[in-house]
Design a protein around this motif. Structure first.
Motif, short mmCIF file in Angstrom:
data_model
loop_
_atom_site.label_atom_id
_atom_site.label_comp_id
_atom_site.label_asym_id
_atom_site.label_seq_id
_atom_site.Cartn_x
_atom_site.Cartn_y
_atom_site.Cartn_z
N ILE A 103 0.83 -1.21 0.00
CA ILE A 103 0.00 0.00 0.00
C ILE A 103 0.86 1.25 0.00
O ILE A 103 0.53 2.27 -0.61
N MET A 104 2.02 1.18 0.64
CA MET A 104 2.93 2.33 0.65
C MET A 104 3.56 2.55 -0.72
O MET A 104 3.86 3.68 -1.09
N THR A 105 3.76 1.47 -1.46
CA THR A 105 4.33 1.60 -2.81
C THR A 105 3.39 2.43 -3.69
O THR A 105 3.84 3.20 -4.54
N ALA A 106 2.08 2.26 -3.47
CA ALA A 106 1.11 3.04 -4.24
C ALA A 106 1.24 4.53 -3.93
O ALA A 106 0.89 5.37 -4.74
N GLU A 107 1.74 4.85 -2.74
CA GLU A 107 1.89 6.25 -2.33
C GLU A 107 3.35 6.70 -2.44
O GLU A 107 3.75 7.65 -1.78
N TYR A 108 4.10 6.01 -3.27
CA TYR A 108 5.55 6.19 -3.30
C TYR A 108 6.00 7.64 -3.42
O TYR A 108 6.96 8.06 -2.77
N ALA A 155 5.38 -9.20 -7.98
CA ALA A 155 4.43 -8.22 -8.53
C ALA A 155 3.05 -8.83 -8.71
O ALA A 155 2.03 -8.20 -8.39
N ALA A 156 3.02 -10.06 -9.20
CA ALA A 156 1.74 -10.72 -9.45
C ALA A 156 0.97 -10.93 -8.14
O ALA A 156 -0.24 -10.74 -8.08
N ILE A 157 1.68 -11.30 -7.09
CA ILE A 157 1.01 -11.55 -5.80
C ILE A 157 0.54 -10.23 -5.18
O ILE A 157 -0.57 -10.14 -4.65
N GLU A 158 1.36 -9.21 -5.25
CA GLU A 158 0.92 -7.89 -4.74
C GLU A 158 -0.30 -7.42 -5.53
O GLU A 158 -1.24 -6.85 -4.96
N GLY A 159 -0.29 -7.65 -6.83
CA GLY A 159 -1.42 -7.27 -7.66
C GLY A 159 -2.68 -8.05 -7.30
O GLY A 159 -3.78 -7.50 -7.24
N ALA A 160 -2.51 -9.34 -7.04
CA ALA A 160 -3.65 -10.18 -6.65
C ALA A 160 -4.25 -9.66 -5.35
O ALA A 160 -5.48 -9.60 -5.19
N GLN A 161 -3.39 -9.26 -4.43
CA GLN A 161 -3.87 -8.73 -3.15
C GLN A 161 -4.62 -7.41 -3.37
O GLN A 161 -5.69 -7.19 -2.79
N LEU A 162 -4.07 -6.57 -4.21
CA LEU A 162 -4.70 -5.28 -4.51
C LEU A 162 -6.10 -5.46 -5.10
O LEU A 162 -7.07 -4.86 -4.63
N ILE A 163 -6.21 -6.31 -6.10
CA ILE A 163 -7.50 -6.52 -6.77
C ILE A 163 -8.50 -7.21 -5.84
O ILE A 163 -9.67 -6.82 -5.78
N ALA A 164 -8.04 -8.19 -5.08
CA ALA A 164 -8.94 -8.89 -4.15
C ALA A 164 -9.44 -7.93 -3.08
O ALA A 164 -10.60 -7.98 -2.68
N ARG A 165 -8.57 -7.05 -2.63
CA ARG A 165 -8.95 -6.05 -1.65
C ARG A 165 -10.03 -5.13 -2.22
O ARG A 165 -11.00 -4.80 -1.54
N ILE B 103 -4.37 2.93 -8.32
CA ILE B 103 -3.94 3.64 -7.12
C ILE B 103 -5.13 3.87 -6.18
O ILE B 103 -5.00 3.82 -4.96
N MET B 104 -6.32 4.06 -6.76
CA MET B 104 -7.51 4.24 -5.93
C MET B 104 -7.90 2.93 -5.24
O MET B 104 -8.46 2.95 -4.14
N THR B 105 -7.64 1.82 -5.89
CA THR B 105 -7.96 0.53 -5.27
C THR B 105 -7.16 0.35 -3.98
O THR B 105 -7.65 -0.23 -3.01
N ALA B 152 -6.69 -12.75 -13.27
CA ALA B 152 -5.28 -12.98 -12.94
C ALA B 152 -4.37 -12.11 -13.79
O ALA B 152 -3.41 -11.51 -13.29
N VAL B 153 -4.68 -12.03 -15.08
CA VAL B 153 -3.87 -11.19 -15.98
C VAL B 153 -3.96 -9.72 -15.55
O VAL B 153 -2.95 -9.02 -15.46
N PHE B 154 -5.17 -9.27 -15.26
CA PHE B 154 -5.38 -7.88 -14.83
C PHE B 154 -4.61 -7.59 -13.54
O PHE B 154 -3.90 -6.58 -13.44
N ALA B 155 -4.75 -8.48 -12.57
CA ALA B 155 -4.05 -8.31 -11.29
C ALA B 155 -2.54 -8.29 -11.49
O ALA B 155 -1.83 -7.47 -10.88
#
Lengths: 187, 187
Positions: A103-108, A155-165, B103-105, B152-155
């Motif tokens: 989450i901090m990376t998004a506010e880098y 990156a893929a796992i951080e992205g998965a967490q972001l989207i799931a959140r 970033i909003m997510t 998965a691709v999007f994330a």
DNA sequence: ACCTGAACACCGTTCAAGT
DNA sequence: ACCTGAACACCGTTCAAGT
């Protein structure tokens, strides 16, 4: 004891940042939660950046310890992957929170330099561990290829967490990870 | 004309949010940049949430248009993948910015409901397009499997953007995408 | 060593008032 | 229709003052 004001502040701040990010962290709310005045928070952490740096440092340290233990616990690739992804799943289970450094990376752009250093270290700790794990499966692979793949997995796992959140649904995280596994992203 | 105050505000706000996020967006700074008073910004957008919702709505609309055009432009799978990932690369090229909805997510807990709706719509627009693209390669695949793979691709791409941004290095994005392609994540 | 109240310049928001 | 100044309760930060 771990019940000192400083540690209580760190714990409360960690929860707040994992839920709302660095920018939304409020010294006044934090103080109210802990039962002191906001000016007193500055006694323990001169600035918000100092607090966040301490937070990220602690977080990266704990990640390093966790990953050392995980690596020592098994040689089985699938179990390593399961243990690794489960750690990121836990944040979501905890009231839909995120990885502190994610989450901090998004506010880098808004992070003080001292915070960036610790966030970067968290990434290094993770990608080094992943490169090591991937390298055990493909010992003939070049170090550069392993590092790129490790970065991709992270990156893929951080992205998965972001989207799931964003969907407020841990099941989404599981489905995405399953798709990664099916595609062979983890080697 | 697109030079009306409202549109200028939207454009300036978009740049700010893509760089610093929703929480860091300041009506006062925005007003200064556009040359009016912060109270006047409220005339166009009653609350910060209204501004962000308009921003996200516009962003999702533009994404839908872009993806329609991309789909119409070619049938070649590799070209579709290249065109899709290039769109996310552009944000990084633009002063290390992020996807507005990505970033909003990360700030999801702090978003008003009206903003969440638009952010969710952006995700839907993307995953539907991706599922369609993936389905052309594997017509026998179940819709559910395609949707999971699309998510998965999007994330993975949002994650790649997040990590590359944290390194302030577009090359990191390219390396991660290359690793995804090598792993066969795009089908 | 640890905490506090008061002040400063910021913030989003409201509203009566201007043109 | 569009803008404004002033006020409100917020914010991080500083500092002299308390114990």
């Amino acid at each position: 004891m771990s019940t000192e004001t400083r540690d209580i502040l760190l714990q409360a701040a960690r929860s707040a940042v994992q839920a709302h990010g660095y920018n939304a962290l409020s010294f006044r709310e934090l103080a109210k939660e802990v039962g002191i005045k906001s000016a007193s928070v500055h006694y323990h952490f001169p600035t918000k950046g100092d607090l966040a740096a301490a937070l990220a440092r602690q977080y990266a340290d704990e990640a390093a310890t966790f990953l050392d233990e995980l690596r020592a616990s098994t040689q089985d690739h699938a179990q390593l992957v399961a243990g690794y992804t489960a750690a990121f799943r836990k944040a979501l289970e905890n009231d839909n929170r995120m990885c502190l450094c994610g989450i901090m990376t998004a506010e880098y752009d808004d992070l003080p330099a001292a915070v960036r250093v610790e966030v970067d270290r968290f990434t290094s700790v993770n990608t080094r561990w992943l490169a090591d794990m991937l390298g055990r499966r493909r010992p003939q692979e070049s170090l550069q290829a392993l590092e790129s793949q490790a970065l991709a997995v992270f990156a893929a796992i951080e992205g998965a967490q972001l989207i799931a959140r964003g969907r407020e649904d841990v099941g989404t995280f599981d489905r995405i990870i399953a798709a990664y596994v099916a595609a062979g992203l983890f080697g």
